[in-house]
Design an enzyme around this catalytic site. Structure first.
Site, PDB file in Angstrom:
ATOM      1  N   TYR A 151      16.378  60.685  11.316  1.00 43.43           N
ATOM      2  CA  TYR A 151      15.395  59.689  10.912  1.00 43.43           C
ATOM      3  C   TYR A 151      14.006  60.326  10.920  1.00 43.43           C
ATOM      4  O   TYR A 151      13.643  61.034  11.864  1.00 43.43           O
ATOM      5  CB  TYR A 151      15.352  58.532  11.904  1.00 43.43           C
ATOM      6  N   ASN A 172      14.703  51.026  11.957  1.00 42.39           N
ATOM      7  CA  ASN A 172      15.222  50.386  13.171  1.00 42.39           C
ATOM      8  C   ASN A 172      15.113  51.363  14.332  1.00 42.39           C
ATOM      9  O   ASN A 172      14.070  51.525  14.915  1.00 42.39           O
ATOM     10  CB  ASN A 172      16.657  49.886  12.982  1.00 42.39           C
ATOM     11  N   GLU A 210      15.602  51.362  17.362  1.00 40.54           N
ATOM     12  CA  GLU A 210      15.046  50.909  18.635  1.00 40.54           C
ATOM     13  C   GLU A 210      13.647  51.488  18.875  1.00 40.54           C
ATOM     14  O   GLU A 210      13.252  51.742  20.018  1.00 40.54           O
ATOM     15  CB  GLU A 210      15.971  51.248  19.813  1.00 40.54           C
ATOM     16  N   ASN A 254      17.333  51.116   5.298  1.00 43.43           N
ATOM     17  CA  ASN A 254      18.218  51.164   6.457  1.00 43.43           C
ATOM     18  C   ASN A 254      18.800  49.791   6.739  1.00 43.43           C
ATOM     19  O   ASN A 254      18.064  48.826   6.945  1.00 43.43           O
ATOM     20  CB  ASN A 254      17.449  51.635   7.695  1.00 43.43           C
ATOM     21  N   GLU A 255      20.135  49.707   6.717  1.00 41.39           N
ATOM     22  CA  GLU A 255      20.845  48.497   7.135  1.00 41.39           C
ATOM     23  C   GLU A 255      20.203  47.235   6.552  1.00 41.39           C
ATOM     24  O   GLU A 255      19.806  46.331   7.282  1.00 41.39           O
ATOM     25  CB  GLU A 255      20.912  48.422   8.660  1.00 41.39           C
ATOM     26  N   GLU A 308      26.532  55.590  10.079  1.00 40.51           N
ATOM     27  CA  GLU A 308      26.380  55.439  11.525  1.00 40.51           C
ATOM     28  C   GLU A 308      27.683  54.923  12.096  1.00 40.51           C
ATOM     29  O   GLU A 308      28.183  53.886  11.659  1.00 40.51           O
ATOM     30  CB  GLU A 308      25.266  54.446  11.883  1.00 40.51           C
ATOM     31  N   TYR A 323      21.322  57.284  25.460  1.00 44.70           N
ATOM     32  CA  TYR A 323      22.321  56.700  24.553  1.00 44.70           C
ATOM     33  C   TYR A 323      23.768  56.961  24.982  1.00 44.70           C
ATOM     34  O   TYR A 323      24.703  56.571  24.297  1.00 44.70           O
ATOM     35  CB  TYR A 323      22.102  57.214  23.119  1.00 44.70           C
TER      36      TYR A 323
END
Length: 1024
Positions: free
Chosen positions: A96, A140, A142, A208-209, A298, A365
């Protein structure tokens, strides 16, 4: 069937058992596709058919892991992650970009320092790793506002068709104009590094998504078209957040994301509880994108964790463990997936103000490489799977023959895949219900001969929550494997033999059968007991792996010899197959320019290898004195390990070598921060009546583009983004007049908003009124006021609050339709302010606001815009190295503050850590609960945020490059006490600890830590 017991001897000492069997001729074959390849019409370098991708004409299984360079803000260390991906057998890394970091204000795109991704692309090319680029613009991840810069997130508009994002992420003109500079710059970088220009970038994700909708599909098409106009010729794709048929035809390719064991906050999950497996992926992708590869941009490799988690990332790592990798990754293969990216491979650190509202500093993660860059058991499991995929190309092209649950073998789900050209098959076994944890035993008929395995009368064993693959009729080299119930790892040439590497559980029995006949001599070297038997044209081995490795060599009287290296699971994790560079532009890429002619057993990590004639050079890490075995080279005259000759190199068999890598445990001296000299300065002068207003701006706007109107209070809009402050602590100072002609207020009403988990403290003059600290998104508080708190003339209400970062897009996280709980444009600031007991004409006379020093025009171009907040000490630069604090009061963190407020504590020390070692370090807070919030600054970098009454994070890794391992270091903590108790006013303990010692590592790590004079002094700021 007759069995011959073969006795193990000392490792790689010749042992020979002679058997006579009839000879057969070994068939040879090459995997090829008769199907027409298709592409995006712009390049033939990356194409596809219905089975898989072709890269430079080579059919390719894309095996990728996610890495965000901006979560490791030391460019010197990026190559370390690339090498660890390569060592895990991956052939790609997905990345990203971060719009907010690179475009801090309108008109400026900053691709310098930690935003300069060219060193990463260079490292990927040098190591032989393809790159999947995901520039967003929204990501995104996070991260605050999903990566959208604060100045963009505040654009006007509230269309009913985009309820979660306003005009953002649409074809709206304001937003369209906002992404142009960023997109032009980052796509230009990708064009320079795409495969057609000799670079590593093979795919580019658009947005993205995201979902279908008015203005949204067109927006995605606009992004793609602009990229093409700028010279992008590689295929573009979208990643649907599920099986939702979103944006299917708006880019060249389509994929779906999946997080089957939860998408976030696995620290609150019970690691003993699994969800059942998804079985709809193949049918959905077949119907949605016929003729294209099954692609997961993903797939869950761990999970994010949130503030207040019970177990933190340790629980996450336990939940999404190696069993999860086997069961769920194998299910991808069973679904025909031939392009998969695991999120994350290395999570890293969401340092400074980069986290979104619910995420804390660590982004470990539960990934295969942990936050401190240490490889884990998940790295080992990923390597085992990735080397299998790299070595056995037949699985890149398979048809589904059958998927059976319960009908053939009770409680076992079996997927049969077959290569239509080669005739090889792959049988994938897993429990029918993976939520259970039961061991199952059975037999099953496999292969072209429909052979019931095992042949010796025993059974296959499927452990609870596990999965295994049986390959049949598989050609390796010029030999043929009829079947193997042991796990296949790789194959290579070994002294004229085709060597097949297999592994398995040390407590389970396995069986393998080869096409072999004629008189055969069998040599077994190692601890595993092996039994051999023969039927017509079939040579069978049975064994239960013993700890370590065992080499079995089958020498037929006619035809090529076969060797089998048997490893137990633990030993298999220390097997490495580095690439040897070839020639040409892509000389370092496996299956393109590089070869894999050797296997290395033993080290903690093998990063790289070169083989020139009889000279072998290896690069890697060891954590102890290590005996290594090298299989493959028929002749070696020298072996170097990290450029130093290895000890006692000797040949122990045909094509087998052994040596010792020394390890000298270094002396690691770290400062004792408990006994260090700390300097203290109060950081709340704003409550003083004579405060000079340093770093504050008038908060005097009376209109807003926000769709969230103020609750009460007028006329000023007190939303920080409107004043150019988009991250970090915010400090508001309101003024009102009290004299004999005015009524004394009875309370101060404040509605503060800072996102979930924020807090706010409120003072009237020097009197502490209390805190809003409920973990809510907004708090509406009425703080009682007594007349003795008031001063004649001007009085000041001071509100210190967190900005916990922007929320994520509701569309991205699939909010409940109609809800606004995750709107990107929710305000950070005061949505209400009122003096209770006074009429509207006797309210506040004005407000001022402090955020990060100089807001969008911040001077720190090294650490970037998210590094600082609006505390007085931050504005003054007290967190920076080089500040003269000699006149500050000597006071420790452990003494703390005398009352609720804010203080800065500074100390410094010199490190002299041994060179040639990777020594991960962490700063560790006491785990005691207290109502305080602390920020950790290391050499000016904000590397941690501790909220002691929420948690869970107490340990904060800080890498070399932020820390100077051979030089002077400055550590600063800001302590914001919200409560009056002893536990709220101090930090009980604070330590610097080493978490490992690895000889090797990455050399030449550079530091870039500009200090106080450059970032404050030259602007005329006084140090106080």
């Amino acid at each position: 069937m007759q069995f011959l017991s073969l006795c193990a001897t000392a490792f790689f000492v010749a042992a020979l058992v002679i058997c006579e069997f009839p000879h057969v001729v070994q068939p040879t074959s090459i995997l090829q596709s008769s199907l027409a390849r298709t592409g995006n019409g712009l390049t033939q370098a990356v194409e596809w058919d219905s089975y898989s991708f072709f890269v430079l004409g080579n059919r390719t299984f894309i095996q990728s892991g996610e890495f965000h360079m901006w979560r490791l803000p030391v460019p010197s260390l990026w190559r370390d992650i690339v090498q660890k991906a390569k060592s895990a057998g991956l052939n790609a890394i997905s990345i990203y970009f971060h719009w907010g970091l690179t475009n801090p204000r309108p008109g400026e795109v900053d691709l310098t320092g930690i935003n300069d991704y060219q060193p990463f692309f260079d490292a990927a090319k040098a190591e032989g790793i393809w790159v999947i680029a995901r520039p967003g613009p929204y990501i995104n991840s996070e991260t605050s506002t999903g990566g959208i810069p604060g100045h963009v997130a505040w654009l006007p508009g509230n269309p009913p068709w985009n309820p979660y994002n306003g005009e953002l992420r649409s074809n709206d003109t304001f937003y369209h104009d906002a992404w142009q500079d960023y997109w032009t710059s980052v796509i230009g970088l990708l064009v320079k590094n795409q495969i057609t220009n000799g670079g590593p970038v093979i795919l580019c994700q658009i947005e993205n998504e995201y979902y279908n909708g008015p203005g949204q599909n067109e927006y995605v098409r606009q992004l793609r078209q602009r990229a093409v106009d700028l010279g992008l010729v590689i295929p573009t794709f979208v990643n649907d957040p599920g099986e939702f048929n979103n944006l299917v035809n708006d880019t060249d390719l389509y994929g779906i994301d999946a997080y089957p064991l939860s998408a976030s906050n696995c620290g609150n999950a019970d690691p003993a509880v699994w969800r059942d497996i998804v079985t709809t992926w193949r049918a959905y992708l077949d119907a949605t994108v016929p003729g294209k590869p099954h692609f997961f941009p993903e797939f869950q490799g761990g999970s994010a964790d949130n503030w207040g988690s019970k177990g933190g990332y340790a629980t996450c790592r336990e939940l999404v463990n190696t069993n999860f990798q086997r069961v769920f990754f194998h299910q991808l293969w069973a679904s025909g997936v031939t392009a998969e990216n695991f999120y994350m491979f290395y999570g890293g650190t969401t340092w400074a103000q980069l986290p979104y509202s619910q995420g804390y500093t660590s982004y470990d993660y539960g990934a295969p490489v942990d936050e401190q860059r240490q490889i884990t058991a998940k790295h080992a499991e990923l390597k085992l799977q990735s080397l299998f995929l790299r070595s056995f190309a037949d699985i890149y092209m398979t048809d589904l023959i059958g998927a059976l649950d319960n009908t053939t073998v009770p409680n076992v789900f079996i997927t049969h895949l077959k290569n239509p050209i080669e005739g090889s098959s792959f049988y994938i076994f897993r429990p029918n219900d993976v939520t259970l944890n039961n061991t199952l035993t059975f037999q099953y008929a496999v292969g072209q001969a429909n052979t019931v395995v095992p042949q010796n009368g025993s059974t296959l064993t499927l452990l609870g929550r596990d999965s295994f693959v049986i390959a049949t009729d598989l050609i390796f080299g010029s030999s043929t494997l009829r079947y193997s119930t042991a796990n296949l790892l790789t194959w290579l040439e070994l002294d004229g033999a085709d060597l097949l590497v297999v592994y398995g559980n040390a407590d389970l029995a396995y069986e393998m059968a080869f096409v072999l006949s004629g008189e055969v001599s069998v040599a077994v070297v190692g601890p595993t007991q092996v039994q051999a038997s023969q039927e017509t044209n079939t040579f069978t081995l049975n064994f239960t792996p013993s700890p370590g490795v065992t080499l079995v060599r089958l020498n037929p009287s006619h035809g090529k010899a076969i060797a089998v290296l048997i490893a137990d699971n633990d030993a298999a994790t220390r097997l490495w197959q580095p690439t040897i560079a070839g020639t040409g532009t892509f000389a370092n890429y496996a299956r393109v320019g590089a070869s894999t002619p050797l296997l290395v057993s033993g080290p903690y990590l093998v990063r790289n290898a070169s083989l020139t004639g009889t000279h072998l050079a290896l690069w890697g890490d060891v954590d102890e004195r290590t005996t290594i075995q090298i299989l493959g080279p028929p002749v070696l005259s020298s072996v170097l390990w990290n450029q130093a000759p290895v000890e006692d190199l000797r040949k122990t068999g045909s094509g087998v070598w052994q040596a010792t890598i020394p390890f000298a445990a270094p002396m690691v001296r770290l400062p004792d921060l408990q006994s260090a000299t700390w300097r203290f300065r109060d950081s709340l002068p704003e409550i003083q009546p004579d405060f000079d207003g340093f770093g504050m701006v008038p908060a005097d706007q009376t209109t807003t583009t926000s769709v969230f109107p103020p609750y009460y209070g007028e006329p000023w809009i007190l939303y920080a983004d409107q004043y150019g402050f988009h991250a970090g602590n915010l400090l508001w100072r309101g003024t009102f007049v009290h004299d004999a002609n005015t009524t004394a207020p009875t309370a101060v009403n404040i509605s503060s908003s800072g996102a979930v988990n924020y807090a706010a403290s409120v003072w009237l003059n020097k009197h502490y009124l209390g805190a809003a600290d409920t973990r809510a998104r907004t708090n509406n508080n009425s703080f009682p006021v007594s007349e003795e708190m008031l001063l004649p003339g001007e009085n000041h209400v001071v509100v210190l609050q967190d900005n916990m970062g922007g929320d994520l897009s509701g569309m991205d996280v699939c909010c409940t339709p109609g809800g606004r709980a995750r709107d990107l444009q929710q305000p950070r600031g005061l949505q209400g302010y009122y003096l209770v007991g006074r009429d509207t004409g006797a309210q506040f006379t004005g407000w001022t606001l402090a955020g990060n020093f100089m807001g969008e025009h911040h001077p720190d171009t090294v650490r970037k815009i998210y590094n600082e907040g609006g505390l007085y000490g931050e504005r003054k630069g007290w967190h920076l190295p080089g500040l003269d604090d000699s006149h500050w009061e000597e006071r420790t963190l452990f003494q703390g503050l005398d009352q609720p407020g804010v203080g800065f504590f500074r100390t410094s020390f010199t490190l002299d850590l041994p060179k040639g070692y990777d020594i991960p370090l962490s700063f560790v807070f006491d785990s005691a609960v207290g109502q305080y919030r602390a920020q950790l600054y290391v050499n000016g970098w904000q590397m941690g945020k501790r909220i002691a009454n929420i948690g869970p994070q107490t340990a904060f890794p800080v890498h070399e490059g932020i820390l100077d391992y051979q030089g002077h270091n400055t550590v600063v903590l800001s302590l914001w006490a919200l409560g009056n108790g002893a536990a709220d006013l101090r930090i009980p303990s604070f330590k610097l600890v080493a978490n490992g010692t690895y000889a090797g590592g990455v050399q030449g790590v550079a530091t870039d830590n500009p200090g106080w004079e450059a970032l404050r002094g030259r602007f005329g700021v006084g140090a106080d």
